[in-house]
Design a protein around this motif. Sequence first.
Motif, PDB file in Angstrom:
ATOM      1  N   ALA A  29      -1.410 -10.368   2.678  1.00  0.00           N
ATOM      2  CA  ALA A  29      -2.639 -10.847   2.050  1.00  0.00           C
ATOM      3  C   ALA A  29      -3.660 -11.286   3.095  1.00  0.00           C
ATOM      4  CB  ALA A  29      -2.310 -11.992   1.098  1.00  0.00           C
ATOM      5  N   ASP A  30      -3.155 -11.735   4.255  1.00  0.00           N
ATOM      6  CA  ASP A  30      -4.066 -12.209   5.315  1.00  0.00           C
ATOM      7  C   ASP A  30      -4.585 -11.096   6.212  1.00  0.00           C
ATOM      8  OD1 ASP A  30      -3.539 -14.741   4.406  1.00  0.00           O
ATOM      9  OD2 ASP A  30      -1.843 -15.026   5.786  1.00  0.00           O
ATOM     10  N   LEU A  31      -4.053  -9.891   6.054  1.00  0.00           N
ATOM     11  CA  LEU A  31      -4.456  -8.811   6.974  1.00  0.00           C
ATOM     12  C   LEU A  31      -5.681  -8.056   6.472  1.00  0.00           C
ATOM     13  CD1 LEU A  31      -1.017  -7.147   7.858  1.00  0.00           C
ATOM     14  CD2 LEU A  31      -2.240  -8.951   9.102  1.00  0.00           C
ATOM     15  N   VAL A  32      -6.403  -7.512   7.426  1.00  0.00           N
ATOM     16  CA  VAL A  32      -7.481  -6.579   7.084  1.00  0.00           C
ATOM     17  C   VAL A  32      -6.818  -5.323   6.508  1.00  0.00           C
ATOM     18  CG1 VAL A  32      -9.268  -5.082   8.062  1.00  0.00           C
ATOM     19  CG2 VAL A  32      -9.003  -7.425   8.907  1.00  0.00           C
ATOM     20  N   SER A  33      -7.396  -4.758   5.441  1.00  0.00           N
ATOM     21  CA  SER A  33      -6.782  -3.600   4.802  1.00  0.00           C
ATOM     22  C   SER A  33      -7.542  -2.318   5.076  1.00  0.00           C
ATOM     23  CB  SER A  33      -6.771  -3.787   3.284  1.00  0.00           C
ATOM     24  OG  SER A  33      -5.825  -4.749   2.945  1.00  0.00           O
ATOM     25  N   HIS A  34      -6.788  -1.258   5.269  1.00  0.00           N
ATOM     26  CA  HIS A  34      -7.394   0.074   5.287  1.00  0.00           C
ATOM     27  C   HIS A  34      -6.890   0.831   4.065  1.00  0.00           C
ATOM     28  CE1 HIS A  34      -8.763   4.020   6.401  1.00  0.00           C
ATOM     29  NE2 HIS A  34      -7.523   4.469   6.442  1.00  0.00           N
ATOM     30  N   ASP A  35      -7.815   1.362   3.278  1.00  0.00           N
ATOM     31  CA  ASP A  35      -7.434   2.176   2.123  1.00  0.00           C
ATOM     32  C   ASP A  35      -7.210   3.611   2.595  1.00  0.00           C
ATOM     33  OD1 ASP A  35      -7.768  -0.037   0.513  1.00  0.00           O
ATOM     34  OD2 ASP A  35      -9.894   0.407   0.154  1.00  0.00           O
ATOM     35  N   LEU A  36      -5.974   4.052   2.508  1.00  0.00           N
ATOM     36  CA  LEU A  36      -5.611   5.378   3.025  1.00  0.00           C
ATOM     37  C   LEU A  36      -6.231   6.483   2.183  1.00  0.00           C
ATOM     38  CD1 LEU A  36      -1.886   4.387   3.399  1.00  0.00           C
ATOM     39  CD2 LEU A  36      -3.322   5.033   5.356  1.00  0.00           C
ATOM     40  N   THR A  37      -6.625   7.561   2.833  1.00  0.00           N
ATOM     41  CA  THR A  37      -7.100   8.747   2.115  1.00  0.00           C
ATOM     42  C   THR A  37      -5.864   9.516   1.634  1.00  0.00           C
ATOM     43  OG1 THR A  37      -7.028  10.113   4.090  1.00  0.00           O
ATOM     44  CG2 THR A  37      -9.081   8.917   3.680  1.00  0.00           C
ATOM     45  N   LEU A  97      -8.496  -4.932  19.035  1.00  0.00           N
ATOM     46  CA  LEU A  97      -7.276  -4.281  19.501  1.00  0.00           C
ATOM     47  C   LEU A  97      -6.139  -5.289  19.519  1.00  0.00           C
ATOM     48  CD1 LEU A  97      -8.453  -1.855  22.334  1.00  0.00           C
ATOM     49  CD2 LEU A  97      -8.071  -1.427  19.895  1.00  0.00           C
ATOM     50  N   GLY A  98      -4.960  -4.841  19.142  1.00  0.00           N
ATOM     51  CA  GLY A  98      -3.801  -5.730  19.073  1.00  0.00           C
ATOM     52  C   GLY A  98      -3.583  -6.287  17.682  1.00  0.00           C
ATOM     53  N   GLN A  99      -4.579  -6.130  16.828  1.00  0.00           N
ATOM     54  CA  GLN A  99      -4.522  -6.670  15.468  1.00  0.00           C
ATOM     55  C   GLN A  99      -3.650  -5.784  14.570  1.00  0.00           C
ATOM     56  OE1 GLN A  99      -8.521  -7.421  14.124  1.00  0.00           O
ATOM     57  NE2 GLN A  99      -7.917  -7.366  11.959  1.00  0.00           N
ATOM     58  N   ASP A 100      -2.931  -6.420  13.638  1.00  0.00           N
ATOM     59  CA  ASP A 100      -2.201  -5.662  12.620  1.00  0.00           C
ATOM     60  C   ASP A 100      -3.121  -5.396  11.431  1.00  0.00           C
ATOM     61  OD1 ASP A 100       0.043  -5.710  14.126  1.00  0.00           O
ATOM     62  OD2 ASP A 100       1.164  -7.120  12.861  1.00  0.00           O
ATOM     63  N   ILE A 101      -3.068  -4.192  10.898  1.00  0.00           N
ATOM     64  CA  ILE A 101      -3.829  -3.915   9.674  1.00  0.00           C
ATOM     65  C   ILE A 101      -2.855  -3.449   8.585  1.00  0.00           C
ATOM     66  CG2 ILE A 101      -6.031  -3.391  10.806  1.00  0.00           C
ATOM     67  CD1 ILE A 101      -5.426  -0.405  10.418  1.00  0.00           C
ATOM     68  N   ALA A 102      -3.228  -3.734   7.330  1.00  0.00           N
ATOM     69  CA  ALA A 102      -2.410  -3.313   6.197  1.00  0.00           C
ATOM     70  C   ALA A 102      -2.863  -1.925   5.767  1.00  0.00           C
ATOM     71  CB  ALA A 102      -2.569  -4.303   5.051  1.00  0.00           C
ATOM     72  N   LEU A 103      -1.922  -1.011   5.568  1.00  0.00           N
ATOM     73  CA  LEU A 103      -2.254   0.339   5.100  1.00  0.00           C
ATOM     74  C   LEU A 103      -1.921   0.408   3.616  1.00  0.00           C
ATOM     75  CD1 LEU A 103      -0.721   2.338   8.102  1.00  0.00           C
ATOM     76  CD2 LEU A 103      -3.097   1.568   7.797  1.00  0.00           C
ATOM     77  N   ARG A 104      -2.947   0.626   2.819  1.00  0.00           N
ATOM     78  CA  ARG A 104      -2.758   0.570   1.366  1.00  0.00           C
ATOM     79  C   ARG A 104      -3.060   1.914   0.713  1.00  0.00           C
ATOM     80  NH1 ARG A 104      -2.279  -4.735  -0.351  1.00  0.00           N
ATOM     81  NH2 ARG A 104      -2.813  -6.256   1.251  1.00  0.00           N
ATOM     82  N   ASP A 105      -2.385   2.170  -0.409  1.00  0.00           N
ATOM     83  CA  ASP A 105      -2.684   3.398  -1.148  1.00  0.00           C
ATOM     84  C   ASP A 105      -3.933   3.177  -1.995  1.00  0.00           C
ATOM     85  OD1 ASP A 105      -2.052   2.115  -3.531  1.00  0.00           O
ATOM     86  OD2 ASP A 105      -0.140   3.158  -3.809  1.00  0.00           O
ATOM     87  N   GLN A 106      -4.294   4.165  -2.799  1.00  0.00           N
ATOM     88  CA  GLN A 106      -5.587   4.062  -3.490  1.00  0.00           C
ATOM     89  C   GLN A 106      -5.583   3.049  -4.623  1.00  0.00           C
ATOM     90  OE1 GLN A 106      -6.365   8.308  -3.678  1.00  0.00           O
ATOM     91  NE2 GLN A 106      -7.636   8.145  -1.860  1.00  0.00           N
ATOM     92  N   GLU A 107      -4.370   2.582  -4.997  1.00  0.00           N
ATOM     93  CA  GLU A 107      -4.296   1.506  -5.996  1.00  0.00           C
ATOM     94  C   GLU A 107      -4.192   0.133  -5.330  1.00  0.00           C
ATOM     95  OE1 GLU A 107      -2.845   4.492  -7.788  1.00  0.00           O
ATOM     96  OE2 GLU A 107      -4.855   4.096  -8.557  1.00  0.00           O
ATOM     97  N   GLY A 108      -4.190   0.104  -3.989  1.00  0.00           N
ATOM     98  CA  GLY A 108      -4.113  -1.177  -3.292  1.00  0.00           C
ATOM     99  C   GLY A 108      -2.703  -1.610  -2.951  1.00  0.00           C
ATOM    100  N   VAL A 109      -1.705  -0.766  -3.226  1.00  0.00           N
ATOM    101  CA  VAL A 109      -0.319  -1.115  -2.889  1.00  0.00           C
ATOM    102  C   VAL A 109      -0.117  -0.945  -1.383  1.00  0.00           C
ATOM    103  CG1 VAL A 109       2.109  -0.494  -3.231  1.00  0.00           C
ATOM    104  CG2 VAL A 109       0.480  -0.352  -5.142  1.00  0.00           C
ATOM    105  N   ILE A 110       0.469  -1.974  -0.758  1.00  0.00           N
ATOM    106  CA  ILE A 110       0.675  -1.889   0.690  1.00  0.00           C
ATOM    107  C   ILE A 110       1.897  -1.028   0.985  1.00  0.00           C
ATOM    108  CG2 ILE A 110       1.942  -4.082   0.744  1.00  0.00           C
ATOM    109  CD1 ILE A 110       0.718  -4.443   3.579  1.00  0.00           C
ATOM    110  N   LEU A 111       1.707  -0.016   1.833  1.00  0.00           N
ATOM    111  CA  LEU A 111       2.806   0.894   2.171  1.00  0.00           C
ATOM    112  C   LEU A 111       3.392   0.561   3.540  1.00  0.00           C
ATOM    113  CD1 LEU A 111       1.191   4.262   0.988  1.00  0.00           C
ATOM    114  CD2 LEU A 111       2.660   2.703  -0.307  1.00  0.00           C
ATOM    115  N   GLY A 112       2.545   0.034   4.419  1.00  0.00           N
ATOM    116  CA  GLY A 112       3.012  -0.281   5.764  1.00  0.00           C
ATOM    117  C   GLY A 112       1.933  -1.032   6.515  1.00  0.00           C
TER     118      GLY A 112
END
Length: 572
Positions: A29-37, A97-112
């Motif tokens: 919840a605290d991470l910046v999210s990237h919405d995966l294509t 750089l060095g930051q962790d980001i959340a990789l989310r699917d198009q519904e917002g579910v975190i995959l990794g």
Amino acid sequence: TTLMQDNLAPIPELYVSYDSAQKMKMDAADLVSHDLTPRQICDLELLMNGGFNPLKGFLTEVDYNSVVDTMRLTTGELWPMPITLDVSKDFADSIELGQDIALRDQEGVILGTMTVTDRWTPNKSHEAEKVFGADDSAHPAVNYLHNQAGEIYLGGPITGIQQPVHYDFRARRDTPNELRAYFRKLGWRKVVAFQTRNPLHRAHQELTFRAAKEAQANLLIHPVVGMTKPGDIDHFTRVRCYEAVLDQYPASTTSMSLLNLAMRMAGPREAVWHGLIRKNHGCTHFIVGRDHAGPGKNSAGEDFYGPYDAQDLFREHQEEIGIEMVDFKHMVYVQERAQYEPADEIKDKDSVTILNISGTELRRRLAEGLEIPEWFSFPQVVEELRKSRPPRAKQGFTVFFTGFSGSGKSTIANALMVKLMEMGGRPVTLLDGDIVRKNLSSELGFSKEHRDLNIRRIGYVASEITKNGGIAICAPIAPYATTRRAVREDIEAFGAFVEVHVATSIEECERRDRKGLYKLAREGKIKEFTGISDPYDVPENPELSVETENVEVDNCAHQVILKLESMGLITA
Ligand code: PPS
């Protein structure tokens, strides 16, 4: 060749344990999210489950450069395809750089999550030249690179939390380790994999079965259901077709598993990549065909790669890939002997009848509802294909009238609707200017921006109607050529787009002035009035242009009917 006999031991995955995953989901919840294509989701799934072993994440800059230029990682390991996380400049600028980001699917579910170690602006033209052989946007992956992918790449190691969710054909999807375990359980020591993005017909069934027999191996039909070449038959239809073909192999020789790969159509490099992926899935042999993963023609109308380039590159690297290539035999049907035979093994070519139906011919027969013989394909396969590609006379389509206010669009559109309803067979919807402006676009005016929005909305509704097999009749002014072209593209994905220019001259429309609007426009009481104080791009290549001066409405509508008949959309 010496093949590793440990092809069935588990391979490394990037997933953390269930408990860690639960904790990571909370912390994310605290991470910046990237919405995966959609393509990145495919790539991530294969990264996490070991399908892209030895990769541990999206490529770093040095690995990217090395893969692009030498087909190898900086460790020296063979890897032909850049697996990159492309993002927008704004997103790239927002992280450190060095930051962790959340990789989310198009519904917002975190995959990794990914630890971002690298961020760079790739030289896309160089990537296109090296990986795909030419910086030519006729190549689907080059087009993707330039027109869809973000301008910045991020790289770094991945921590896997959960697999992407699939709701379709769940029982048919396997991770590399699941397949390895399956082969182990069945005692399959040698497995030939067959990669495909097309429906299987009898020739494919024959050649795959032959390949397995020759290698004294079992057979894995391993179709791609992630992303294939634009315009391919959807994977739902294909999987139903594959299931029908599966029954044609001798029991327990053959299995099928679906691969959520995003193909790049990179020919030779793609073949090597496919080999590595199948090796990871526990296979020992791999069928490589003529023009494997070919992208079609370039913008000069020539093939991107030679027909056997993929086989050559694969052969060069097969020891290292650890999987043996089985070259595809071109199978043809010999009528006299009522069987398929490899084309190059037929000794009496001149005294027998060799039958073949090309892909183009198959599409034509489907489009026109013509016979597809049993020697060519299995009846259940043909039945599935006919359902998804009904003949033109059963597909939906859109008739799109365009012309000045008062040109007669609505009147002709109404007459056409009534005639089509009299014929029956397909539901008809009339999207007349008035209806649309009341029900879809009531808040819009007549600025360029608003007119475009109005037309795009009409196009969207018409494309849905067309997709579902109905007839949409649209009758807006639609003054701008670029917008009409965009609507055409939306609709042609599902069925025919028939543009009808109602070519009544502006002088005649003003003379008629049925609603008194031209008078008001001349007086400046209505601004931006099409033809008076706002432009109208005359259609350059409409399917039909109708004159209305001294021609009856009924006749105009009849001309449209004739056009629809000549296009095969309705049958007389
Ligand atoms: S557009 O340009 O395609 O979005 O226009 P459309 O939705 O077909 O709406 C055209 C009808 O709106 C009335 N009207 C105007 N037309 C053109 N320019 C201006 N400025 C304008 N203002 C109002 C006009 O009655 C058009 O109706 P039709 O049925 O075409 O005569």
